[in-house]
Every structure is written in structure tokens, then in C-alpha cells.
Design a protein around this motif. Structure first.
Motif, mmCIF file in Angstrom:
data_model
loop_
_atom_site.group_PDB
_atom_site.id
_atom_site.type_symbol
_atom_site.label_atom_id
_atom_site.label_comp_id
_atom_site.label_asym_id
_atom_site.label_seq_id
_atom_site.Cartn_x
_atom_site.Cartn_y
_atom_site.Cartn_z
ATOM 1 N N ASN A 1 -2.724 -1.740 1.006
ATOM 2 C CA ASN A 1 -3.246 -2.911 0.282
ATOM 3 C C ASN A 1 -2.723 -3.071 -1.129
ATOM 4 O OD1 ASN A 1 -5.333 -3.237 2.479
ATOM 5 N ND2 ASN A 1 -5.766 -1.198 1.693
ATOM 6 N N SER A 2 -1.859 -2.178 -1.565
ATOM 7 C CA SER A 2 -1.408 -2.235 -2.959
ATOM 8 C C SER A 2 -0.149 -1.398 -3.122
ATOM 9 C CB SER A 2 -2.493 -1.687 -3.891
ATOM 10 O OG SER A 2 -2.655 -0.295 -3.648
ATOM 11 N N GLY A 3 0.449 -1.539 -4.298
ATOM 12 C CA GLY A 3 1.647 -0.771 -4.594
ATOM 13 C C GLY A 3 1.345 0.715 -4.723
ATOM 14 N N ALA A 4 0.250 1.033 -5.379
ATOM 15 C CA ALA A 4 -0.108 2.445 -5.543
ATOM 16 C C ALA A 4 -0.283 3.114 -4.188
ATOM 17 C CB ALA A 4 -1.399 2.564 -6.364
ATOM 18 N N GLU A 5 -0.939 2.426 -3.282
ATOM 19 C CA GLU A 5 -1.152 3.012 -1.954
ATOM 20 C C GLU A 5 0.156 3.175 -1.184
ATOM 21 O OE1 GLU A 5 -4.656 1.360 0.388
ATOM 22 O OE2 GLU A 5 -4.605 0.095 -1.391
ATOM 23 N N GLY B 1 8.688 5.455 -15.985
ATOM 24 C CA GLY B 1 8.501 4.865 -14.655
ATOM 25 C C GLY B 1 7.049 4.504 -14.434
ATOM 26 N N PHE B 2 6.800 3.588 -13.509
ATOM 27 C CA PHE B 2 5.418 3.231 -13.163
ATOM 28 C C PHE B 2 5.294 3.130 -11.646
ATOM 29 C CE2 PHE B 2 1.835 0.435 -12.276
ATOM 30 C CZ PHE B 2 0.850 1.042 -13.044
ATOM 31 N N HIS B 3 4.299 3.837 -11.084
ATOM 32 C CA HIS B 3 4.169 3.842 -9.632
ATOM 33 C C HIS B 3 2.754 3.560 -9.154
ATOM 34 C CE1 HIS B 3 8.272 5.195 -9.605
ATOM 35 N NE2 HIS B 3 7.974 6.233 -10.338
ATOM 36 N N GLY B 4 1.849 3.183 -10.055
ATOM 37 C CA GLY B 4 0.487 2.867 -9.638
ATOM 38 C C GLY B 4 -0.522 3.740 -10.366
ATOM 39 N N GLY C 1 10.134 -1.902 -14.334
ATOM 40 C CA GLY C 1 9.447 -3.129 -14.731
ATOM 41 C C GLY C 1 8.500 -2.887 -15.889
ATOM 42 N N GLU C 2 7.423 -2.127 -15.622
ATOM 43 C CA GLU C 2 6.429 -1.840 -16.666
ATOM 44 C C GLU C 2 7.082 -1.115 -17.833
ATOM 45 O OE1 GLU C 2 3.204 -3.002 -16.240
ATOM 46 O OE2 GLU C 2 4.044 -3.832 -14.400
ATOM 47 N N GLY C 3 8.101 -0.335 -17.547
ATOM 48 C CA GLY C 3 8.768 0.478 -18.573
ATOM 49 C C GLY C 3 9.619 -0.325 -19.537
ATOM 50 N N PHE D 1 12.722 4.457 -3.134
ATOM 51 C CA PHE D 1 12.863 3.340 -4.070
ATOM 52 C C PHE D 1 11.527 2.627 -4.162
ATOM 53 C CE2 PHE D 1 17.613 1.979 -4.464
ATOM 54 C CZ PHE D 1 17.931 3.241 -4.926
ATOM 55 N N ASP D 2 10.956 2.633 -5.352
ATOM 56 C CA ASP D 2 9.733 1.868 -5.592
ATOM 57 C C ASP D 2 10.159 0.437 -5.923
ATOM 58 O OD1 ASP D 2 7.545 0.560 -6.599
ATOM 59 O OD2 ASP D 2 6.811 2.246 -7.796
ATOM 60 N N GLU D 3 10.037 -0.429 -4.913
ATOM 61 C CA GLU D 3 10.402 -1.842 -5.093
ATOM 62 C C GLU D 3 9.161 -2.720 -5.135
ATOM 63 O OE1 GLU D 3 13.713 -3.758 -4.465
ATOM 64 O OE2 GLU D 3 14.963 -2.196 -3.553
ATOM 65 N N VAL D 4 8.073 -2.150 -5.605
ATOM 66 C CA VAL D 4 6.823 -2.917 -5.683
ATOM 67 C C VAL D 4 7.015 -4.144 -6.584
ATOM 68 C CG1 VAL D 4 4.429 -2.832 -6.498
ATOM 69 C CG2 VAL D 4 5.353 -0.954 -5.130
ATOM 70 N N GLN D 5 7.752 -3.973 -7.681
ATOM 71 C CA GLN D 5 7.969 -5.098 -8.591
ATOM 72 C C GLN D 5 9.294 -5.827 -8.307
ATOM 73 O OE1 GLN D 5 7.440 -6.062 -13.350
ATOM 74 N NE2 GLN D 5 6.420 -4.402 -12.395
ATOM 75 N N THR D 6 10.319 -5.083 -7.897
ATOM 76 C CA THR D 6 11.650 -5.685 -7.705
ATOM 77 C C THR D 6 11.809 -6.342 -6.335
ATOM 78 O OG1 THR D 6 12.451 -3.528 -6.944
ATOM 79 C CG2 THR D 6 12.828 -4.080 -9.262
HETATM 80 C C1 LIG Z 1 2.665 -2.821 -10.065
HETATM 81 C C2 LIG Z 1 3.463 -1.634 -9.654
HETATM 82 C C3 LIG Z 1 2.894 -0.594 -8.897
HETATM 83 C C4 LIG Z 1 1.414 -0.540 -8.588
HETATM 84 O O1 LIG Z 1 1.001 -1.560 -7.746
HETATM 85 P P1 LIG Z 1 -0.574 -1.845 -7.565
HETATM 86 O O2 LIG Z 1 -0.601 -2.935 -6.530
HETATM 87 O O3 LIG Z 1 -1.093 -2.247 -8.885
HETATM 88 O O4 LIG Z 1 -1.176 -0.590 -7.089
HETATM 89 C C5 LIG Z 1 3.706 0.426 -8.472
HETATM 90 N N1 LIG Z 1 5.014 0.437 -8.762
HETATM 91 C C6 LIG Z 1 5.602 -0.538 -9.482
HETATM 92 C C7 LIG Z 1 7.067 -0.468 -9.754
HETATM 93 C C8 LIG Z 1 4.846 -1.603 -9.973
HETATM 94 O O5 LIG Z 1 5.418 -2.545 -10.714
#
Ligand SMILES: *Cc1c(COP(=O)(O)O)cnc(C)c1O
Length: 405
Positions: free
Chosen positions: A105-109, A139-142, A196-198, A224-229
Motif C-alpha cells: 500500500n505504500s513505498g515504505a512497504e 537516501g530516502f526509503h520510507g 528525490g527527498e535528498g 532500485f527504489d523507484e517509488v519517486q522516479t
Molecule cells: C516517498 C518515498 C518512499 C516512501 O513512500 P511512502 O508511500 O511514503 O511509504 C520511499 N522511497 C522513495 C524514493 C520515496 O520518494
């Protein structure tokens, strides 16, 4: 709209856990790249719900997909599967390297699942000591405890007691440092192709290639954390598709639901096989409502025309920001990959991104910050020239006010 009493921002402080500090206005509805608040005041939205509302607000195809599914079936849990989830999974596997999908349900998950998979695989087939995870500064991963600890900002993970262990942080884009650190004890490397957040920091292609080669050498998985990209943001469906590197696991969320919560971990058949029945799960993951909307998003975004449009719009923003900087001289760098855009203040305006956000809000423009020094723009991938032009006028007014302040 209705005769319900207006809700006020001050109520937030009376009923909400104070981990956020939202803007003064309360938006009531949106259309495309515009929002209107309860007073009927209009805003141009350059923030897109933090890179989530990839098709703008109230896109008719998404509204329709949600309505149709809402009248059929909302929820089953994972005791049963459902058609929207299977269709979306199929579509995602056709859109990238992946052969298997885990929905959440989310990027962190999605990142939590990726890190657990990597640990489990190492546990299954190598020695128990193979548990190191390498991640990068800024870096940001949730915000789950595992993912926030993997993230490269200790300020976010400090103060919650003992942290999940064996996570190493290294400088981003520094291949020699990485080469000196990775070993056969490393089970996974997690990296954003653009931080992104960085602060909207782009990875060098040579850095990503080096990560790939050294992960292969040490049998570590490249995540690859592509939650934002992901999902069109950078001008390809996933950002890795513009590099020469293919990850082992890719995580996707944010724009995947266009505003409806959904996340996904994508991987190969082989790596997926380590997540046997009972190893991991989510009550809502693969929920039919979320997947029906996600399918509509992917069908609309993963098209040549839309993705080319992202590159065109990137040029609009770059030219406008360059012109504003020529006029005001407030930025030391303007960086972008598609419609993930960062403008970093120069020394004179260091640390004033938040202040700019409030001024922009007062001028009727929504933008984001990435750290104290970078203004971040992540608009709808369909933002029109007219919405853009109006937004730039307001952006300019807010810059002028910051300069005078
Ligand atoms: C926003 C983000 C997350 C976290 O996603 P959530 O849906 O807030 O849990 C993880 N990784 C990256 C790169 C993000 O930009």
C-alpha cells in the motif's frame, strides 16, 4: 458545495498527532494541475501530492475506473485473488524487467518487502553472515523502522531505540568508496536512480553500472527504489530504462495509484521464489480498488506520447527556471530528470526553501522542498502550457518576495 460547516486548519492541532505542519489552507477539490480551497481560492499545483498525482487531479479515466470497481468489489484479502490485481501485475511485468509482483500500500512497504526478500534469499542459499545492506547518504526509503534506518538521514531514524542492524551507509555517486566496502557479506544494495527527498541528485550512469557489476561479483541483490522516479516521472516508465543497468528488485508506489494508495515490489521469478507461502504479507495488498485505479494509471502513462510529453515539459521548466535565475540570481544549480526537478538556492539564500514554500502558497502556487536548500517540483505529467505559464508567474512573484524579505 454542501452545507457542512467549514473545517479549519487550527483544528489540526487539536485532533492530529503533530508529526506534520500542513499549510494554512484546506483544499476542497482539484482538476488537472489546479486545486481550490474551501474559500474558493485557486492554486496551481507544481507539487502533485509529492510526485503522486501523475495524471493531475480528478482525471476522468481514473475517476471512472474507481467508480466502476467501487460498484463491483472493494476488498477480499489475500485469501482470494482478484482480476484487477492480476491484470495490473501482468501489465507491470510487460512494462519492465520484472516477472513477479508483490502488492502493498505504500513505498515504505514495497521497500520493506524488497529488503526482507534480499535477507531471506541470502539466508536460504548462503551463510547466515550474509546480511549486510548497503544504502546511501541522503537516501530516502520510507518511514517503517527498517526502511527509515536504510535511509541515509540519521535524524529520521534516531531516537526510537535499537535500530535494525547491519546497514551500511556510503556516499552517493562514489564508486571507489562502494568498491572498498562491498563484500561477500553484502546481501543487498538499495539505491534511488535519482535521490528525490535528498535534493534531486542524479546518479551517474557509471556509478549505477559499477553497483551492478560489483553486486554480481558478490552475489548481492541490486534494489532500485523507484517509488519517486517510477511511472513516467523521469520520461521513461521506470528511470532504470534510461540507464544501461537492470536491477534485481524494483520498488514502485506514489504515482502508481495516481493518488490512490498502492505499492509494488517487482522482481524476477527466481528471486521471488524465496518469498514462500507465509513468509510475508499484507491485508490490503492487491486490493481490487487500488489495482483497478493502478491499471488505468499504467495504461495511460506507459505510452510513447505521454512519455515524450514529460521530456517536452521538462524543457519548459528548465527554460523558465533558467530565465528566473538570470533575473533574480538565487540558484546555484537547477537539476532535473523528466518532471522531477530541483532548484538549489545559492549561498545568499541558503536554508530558505521552507520560507519560499509559504510565500509561493500565498501567491497561489504549490511547490515542495527537498531539504532546507532545494525547491522541488513534481507536477502532473499532463500539466498544460496554460497551467504551467500561470504557475511560473506566481513562482516569479514568490522569488521576488523572498529576495526582498
Ligand atoms: C516517498 C518515498 C518512499 C516512501 O513512500 P511512502 O508511500 O511514503 O511509504 C520511499 N522511497 C522513495 C524514493 C520515496 O520518494
Amino acid at each position: 458545495m454542501n452545507n457542512q460547516k467549514k473545517t479549519e486548519r487550527k483544528q489540526f492541532d487539536e485532533v492530529m498527532v503533530p508529526c506534520y505542519s500542513p499549510m494554512p489552507m484546506i483544499p476542497e477539490y482539484g482538476k488537472g494541475a489546479r486545486l481550490w480551497d474551501q474559500e474558493g481560492r485557486e492554486y496551481i499545483d507544481f507539487a502533485g501530492g509529492i510526485a503522486v498525482s501523475c495524471l493531475g487531479h480528478a482525471h476522468p479515466s481514473l475517476v471512472n475506473a474507481l467508480k466502476i470497481q467501487a460498484e463491483k468489489l472493494w476488498h477480499l484479502s489475500n485469501v482470494m485473488t482478484n482480476a484487477p490485481a492480476l491484470r495490473l501485475a501482468k501489465k507491470l511485468t510487460q512494462s519492465c524487467f520484472a516477472e513477479r509482483v508483490f502488492f502493498c500500500n505504500s513505498g515504505a512497504e514495497a521497500n520493506e518487502a524488497a529488503l526482507k526478500l534480499a535477507r531471506r534469499r541470502a539466508f536460504d542459499i548462503y551463510a547466515e553472515e550474509k546480511s549486510e545492506i548497503i544504502a546511501f547518504h541522503q537516501g530516502f526509503h520510507g518511514r517503517t523502522f527498517f526502511t527509515v534506518t536504510a535511509g541515509g538521514q540519521p535524524a529520521y531514524s534516531d531516537g526510537f531505540g535499537p535500530k535494525p542492524g547491519d546497514i551500511t551507509h556510503l556516499p552517493y555517486n562514489d564508486l571507489p568508496a562502494f568498491e572498498a566496502c562491498i563484500s561477500d557479506k553484502t546481501c543487498a544494495v538499495i539505491v534511488e536512480p535519482v535521490q528525490g527527498e535528498g535534493g534531486v541528485i542524479l546518479a551517474d550512469d557509471a556509478f549505477l553500472q559499477g553497483l551492478r557489476a560489483l553486486c554480481n561479483k558478490h552475489h548481492a541483490l541490486l534494489i532500485f527504489d523507484e517509488v519517486q522516479t517510477g511511472v513516467g516521472r523521469t520520461g521513461s516508465f521506470y528511470a532504470y530504462q534510461q540507464t544501461s543497468v537492470i536491477p534485481d528488485i524494483l520498488t514502485s508506489a506514489k504515482a502508481l495509484g495516481g493518488g490512490f494508495p498502492i505499492g509494488a515490489m517487482l522482481t524476477t521469478r527466481l528471486f521471488a521464489s524465496h518469498m514462500k507461502v507465509g513468509t510475508h504479507g499484507s491485508t490490503y495488498g492487491g486490493n481490487p480498488l487500488a489495482c483497478a485505479v493502478g491499471l488505468a494509471v499504467v495504461e495511460l502513462v506507459n505510452q510513447g506520447k505521454l512519455l515524450e510529453g514529460v521530456k517536452e515539459r521538462e524543457v519548459w521548466f528548465h527554460q523558465a527556471l533558467d530565465a528566473l535565475n538570470a533575473k533574480y540570481n538565487m540558484f546555484q544549480a537547477i537539476r532535473s530528470k523528466g518532471l522531477l526537478i530541483g532548484a538549489e538556492f545559492n549561498d545568499t539564500y541558503t536554508g530558505r526553501a521552507r520560507e519560499f514554500l509559504s510565500l509561493a502558497g500565498e501567491e497561489g502556487l504549490l511547490v515542495l522542498a527537498a531539504g532546507a536548500n532545494v525547491i522541488r517540483i513534481t507536477p502532473s505529467l499532463l500539466i498544460t502550457k496554460e497551467e504551467f505559464d500561470e504557475g511560473v508567474i506566481r513562482f516569479s512573484r514568490a522569488l521576488a518576495r523572498l529576495q526582498k524579505a
